[in-house]
Scaffold this active site. Structure first.
Site, PDB file in Angstrom:
ATOM      1  N   LYS A  66     -33.110 -11.936  -2.300  1.00 28.76           N
ATOM      2  CA  LYS A  66     -32.944 -12.060  -3.756  1.00 28.76           C
ATOM      3  C   LYS A  66     -32.580 -10.704  -4.355  1.00 28.76           C
ATOM      4  CE  LYS A  66     -36.532 -11.701  -6.291  1.00 28.76           C
ATOM      5  NZ  LYS A  66     -36.392 -10.501  -7.095  1.00 28.76           N
ATOM      6  N   LYS A 108     -34.958   0.176  -9.435  1.00 26.45           N
ATOM      7  CA  LYS A 108     -35.588  -0.742  -8.484  1.00 26.45           C
ATOM      8  C   LYS A 108     -34.540  -1.314  -7.520  1.00 26.45           C
ATOM      9  CE  LYS A 108     -38.317  -5.015  -8.134  1.00 26.45           C
ATOM     10  NZ  LYS A 108     -37.506  -5.760  -7.211  1.00 26.45           N
TER      11      LYS A 108
END
Length: 165
Positions: free
Chosen positions: A102, A34
């Site tokens: 983030k 990811k």
């Protein structure tokens, strides 16, 4: 990621919620994949933004140019999905810059921990961070175009503001 047997046991649930179901390694490997995805997407969005500003600077028909680029090796999901919004200066959130910020923090931290150099990723992480810091975190991550446009001396519509009319 996880043990192969556990992955197979979970496959019916994974197939109910996802499209691409692939075992990529031990526990934590899915998070790593990811993170790699977010790195690739961020760098692609940044370079697409740079290409748009470059094309605009030469007065090229950008819609036609993106069509041409999409038919060659430069073609990508990022170009197809983010290019038209960039041309229209529409940054309605699909994936917000704050969330990408983030995720890029996760990528840069993990790369540092692994001793891996990600120079382009680090630069894009800083550009995304700058947009978030100035209050643009709620925009779609294609909002990177705003910063590239400004750094190039162009106004919000892409027109050069450094030259006299």
């Amino acid at each position: 990621g996880g043990e192969p047997g556990d992955f197979e046991d979970a496959r019916p649930v994974l197939e109910a919620v996802g499209k691409t179901i692939v075992h990529v390694g031990p526990a934590g490997s899915g998070q790593t994949v990811k993170a790699a995805n977010q790195l690739i997407v961020a760098v692609n969005i940044e370079v697409l933004a740079e290409a748009v500003v470059f094309l605009e600077a030469y007065g090229v028909d950008t819609k036609a140019a993106l069509e041409v680029l999409g038919g060659g090796l430069a073609g990508s999901t990022v170009l197809n999905r983010k290019g038209p919004n960039m041309l229209d200066r529409q940054f309605k959130p699909g994936f917000r810059l704050a969330l990408h910020h983030k995720d890029l923090g996760i990528v840069t931290s993990a790369a540092r921990e692994a001793g891996v150099a990600i120079p382009l990723g680090a630069v894009v992480a800083q550009l995304v961070g700058a947009l978030v810091a100035r209050g643009d975190g709620g925009l779609d991550h294609s909002g990177l175009l705003k910063l590239v446009t400004e750094l190039s001396g162009a106004g919000p519509d892409g027109r050069d503001t450094t030259k006299e009319s």
